[in-house]
Design a protein around this motif. Sequence first.
Motif, PDB file in Angstrom:
ATOM      1  N   LYS A  71     -44.403  14.354  24.190  1.00  0.00           N
ATOM      2  CA  LYS A  71     -43.651  15.089  25.216  1.00  0.00           C
ATOM      3  C   LYS A  71     -44.514  15.415  26.426  1.00  0.00           C
ATOM      4  N   ALA A  72     -45.843  15.332  26.250  1.00  0.00           N
ATOM      5  CA  ALA A  72     -46.753  15.571  27.378  1.00  0.00           C
ATOM      6  C   ALA A  72     -46.593  14.498  28.450  1.00  0.00           C
ATOM      7  N   ARG A  73     -45.975  13.368  28.089  1.00  0.00           N
ATOM      8  CA  ARG A  73     -45.752  12.297  29.062  1.00  0.00           C
ATOM      9  C   ARG A  73     -44.535  12.564  29.950  1.00  0.00           C
ATOM     10  N   ILE A  74     -43.707  13.543  29.589  1.00  0.00           N
ATOM     11  CA  ILE A  74     -42.523  13.856  30.390  1.00  0.00           C
ATOM     12  C   ILE A  74     -42.942  14.608  31.647  1.00  0.00           C
ATOM     13  N   ILE A  75     -42.593  14.040  32.786  1.00  0.00           N
ATOM     14  CA  ILE A  75     -42.964  14.631  34.072  1.00  0.00           C
ATOM     15  C   ILE A  75     -41.895  15.598  34.563  1.00  0.00           C
ATOM     16  N   SER A  76     -40.626  15.185  34.437  1.00  0.00           N
ATOM     17  CA  SER A  76     -39.522  16.032  34.904  1.00  0.00           C
ATOM     18  C   SER A  76     -38.219  15.612  34.239  1.00  0.00           C
ATOM     19  N   VAL A  77     -37.239  16.498  34.313  1.00  0.00           N
ATOM     20  CA  VAL A  77     -35.891  16.217  33.801  1.00  0.00           C
ATOM     21  C   VAL A  77     -35.022  15.777  34.969  1.00  0.00           C
ATOM     22  N   LEU A  78     -34.332  14.638  34.796  1.00  0.00           N
ATOM     23  CA  LEU A  78     -33.517  14.084  35.879  1.00  0.00           C
ATOM     24  C   LEU A  78     -32.024  14.320  35.687  1.00  0.00           C
ATOM     25  N   GLY A  79     -31.610  14.568  34.462  1.00  0.00           N
ATOM     26  CA  GLY A  79     -30.187  14.763  34.224  1.00  0.00           C
ATOM     27  C   GLY A  79     -29.827  14.568  32.770  1.00  0.00           C
ATOM     28  N   MET A  80     -28.572  14.217  32.552  1.00  0.00           N
ATOM     29  CA  MET A  80     -28.050  14.047  31.192  1.00  0.00           C
ATOM     30  C   MET A  80     -27.118  12.846  31.178  1.00  0.00           C
ATOM     31  N   ILE A  81     -27.201  12.042  30.126  1.00  0.00           N
ATOM     32  CA  ILE A  81     -26.315  10.899  30.003  1.00  0.00           C
ATOM     33  C   ILE A  81     -24.882  11.412  29.879  1.00  0.00           C
ATOM     34  N   ALA A  82     -23.943  10.717  30.514  1.00  0.00           N
ATOM     35  CA  ALA A  82     -22.562  11.185  30.574  1.00  0.00           C
ATOM     36  C   ALA A  82     -21.882  11.136  29.218  1.00  0.00           C
ATOM     37  N   GLY A  83     -20.942  12.052  29.008  1.00  0.00           N
ATOM     38  CA  GLY A  83     -20.150  12.046  27.790  1.00  0.00           C
ATOM     39  C   GLY A  83     -20.769  12.813  26.646  1.00  0.00           C
ATOM     40  N   ALA A 137     -40.668  17.628  17.076  1.00  0.00           N
ATOM     41  CA  ALA A 137     -41.379  18.799  17.611  1.00  0.00           C
ATOM     42  C   ALA A 137     -42.179  18.477  18.870  1.00  0.00           C
ATOM     43  N   ASN A 138     -43.053  17.464  18.783  1.00  0.00           N
ATOM     44  CA  ASN A 138     -43.936  17.148  19.923  1.00  0.00           C
ATOM     45  C   ASN A 138     -43.715  15.762  20.504  1.00  0.00           C
ATOM     46  N   THR A 139     -42.799  14.993  19.901  1.00  0.00           N
ATOM     47  CA  THR A 139     -42.585  13.612  20.347  1.00  0.00           C
ATOM     48  C   THR A 139     -41.101  13.326  20.555  1.00  0.00           C
ATOM     49  N   VAL A 140     -40.847  12.239  21.274  1.00  0.00           N
ATOM     50  CA  VAL A 140     -39.476  11.787  21.526  1.00  0.00           C
ATOM     51  C   VAL A 140     -39.418  10.266  21.417  1.00  0.00           C
ATOM     52  N   LEU A 141     -38.268   9.766  20.980  1.00  0.00           N
ATOM     53  CA  LEU A 141     -38.005   8.327  21.014  1.00  0.00           C
ATOM     54  C   LEU A 141     -37.194   8.082  22.279  1.00  0.00           C
ATOM     55  N   VAL A 142     -37.737   7.275  23.185  1.00  0.00           N
ATOM     56  CA  VAL A 142     -37.099   7.079  24.485  1.00  0.00           C
ATOM     57  C   VAL A 142     -36.864   5.598  24.797  1.00  0.00           C
ATOM     58  N   ILE A 143     -35.827   5.358  25.606  1.00  0.00           N
ATOM     59  CA  ILE A 143     -35.549   4.021  26.134  1.00  0.00           C
ATOM     60  C   ILE A 143     -35.766   4.080  27.639  1.00  0.00           C
ATOM     61  N   PRO A 144     -36.661   3.236  28.170  1.00  0.00           N
ATOM     62  CA  PRO A 144     -36.922   3.255  29.610  1.00  0.00           C
ATOM     63  C   PRO A 144     -35.827   2.534  30.402  1.00  0.00           C
ATOM     64  N   THR A 145     -35.789   2.796  31.688  1.00  0.00           N
ATOM     65  CA  THR A 145     -34.848   2.106  32.571  1.00  0.00           C
ATOM     66  C   THR A 145     -35.617   1.307  33.624  1.00  0.00           C
ATOM     67  N   ASN A 156     -37.779  -2.041  24.626  1.00  0.00           N
ATOM     68  CA  ASN A 156     -39.011  -1.349  25.028  1.00  0.00           C
ATOM     69  C   ASN A 156     -38.977   0.108  24.580  1.00  0.00           C
ATOM     70  N   ALA A 157     -38.059   0.421  23.659  1.00  0.00           N
ATOM     71  CA  ALA A 157     -37.973   1.785  23.126  1.00  0.00           C
ATOM     72  C   ALA A 157     -39.301   2.169  22.483  1.00  0.00           C
ATOM     73  N   LYS A 158     -39.675   3.434  22.627  1.00  0.00           N
ATOM     74  CA  LYS A 158     -41.009   3.836  22.167  1.00  0.00           C
ATOM     75  C   LYS A 158     -41.035   5.322  21.813  1.00  0.00           C
ATOM     76  N   ILE A 159     -41.790   5.657  20.751  1.00  0.00           N
ATOM     77  CA  ILE A 159     -42.031   7.060  20.427  1.00  0.00           C
ATOM     78  C   ILE A 159     -43.226   7.535  21.237  1.00  0.00           C
ATOM     79  N   MET A 160     -43.024   8.627  22.009  1.00  0.00           N
ATOM     80  CA  MET A 160     -44.064   9.080  22.922  1.00  0.00           C
ATOM     81  C   MET A 160     -44.230  10.594  22.852  1.00  0.00           C
TER      82      MET A 160
END
Length: 230
Positions: free
Chosen positions: A140-152, A84-92, A134-138
């Motif tokens: 959604k307020a930390r999301i600044i913008s959407v850059l795209g979508m992973i292919a496939g 709902a308010n969080t995401v598990l993300v992998i940084p690049t 470095n995967a982390k649960i964060m």
Amino acid sequence: MAKDTSEVLASYMQILSNLIYASERLTESEMAMIISSLNRWVTKKNLSVKRSYGVGTIVQMEWGNNFSPELSYKHPAVIIEEWANTVLVIPTTSTLVKVSAAYHPIDNPSGKWYYRKVGAVEGFAHDCALILNNAKIMSKARIISVLGMIAGDVNDDNGVFREVRKTMIKNFFSKEWIEHQKLVQAFEQEKEKNKALQEAYDKLLEENKLLKSADNKETAEKNEKSEETN
């Protein structure tokens, strides 16, 4: 309130003093990132974002001020799981050393598993490396913008998204992964046994049909001879 407490005010002044001291030893760009990160935290820390982004979405995130070797400041990331308010993300990262050391099934199959090289083919703007460890649960307020979508297709077992998730499970939870693989192998063995039994059953069924057909034919011939005799 904090402003009415002398101990808190003293700590506040200590932080300002430490920042001034640190600014003399930091580059202009890093100090700017620290200030930007702190400013975003102050203005967005109570923000509740319930927007759905979807797994596989590539976003720009504010990672905050963290301890080394944790990632800090602004970095793109891939959403691996969403709530709902969080995401598990992998940084690049675009650091050449890490990109060169990263695993890639074609370019570098012996690369480090915790770096995964990706580029335009996978839906990214340029070559970079996913930092799996470095995967982390964060928030959604930390999301600044959407850059795209992973292919496939994110549900395709042969796609990069599922590959990355499996790599994380395999290495983060190795004992559970091994047990799972044992179950998969046992299941495949049972499938082969079942296939062999089914083939044997089908063969016996066919033989039974032939025997019944021959028996019926013999009975019919006997009946025909009996009628001719009568």
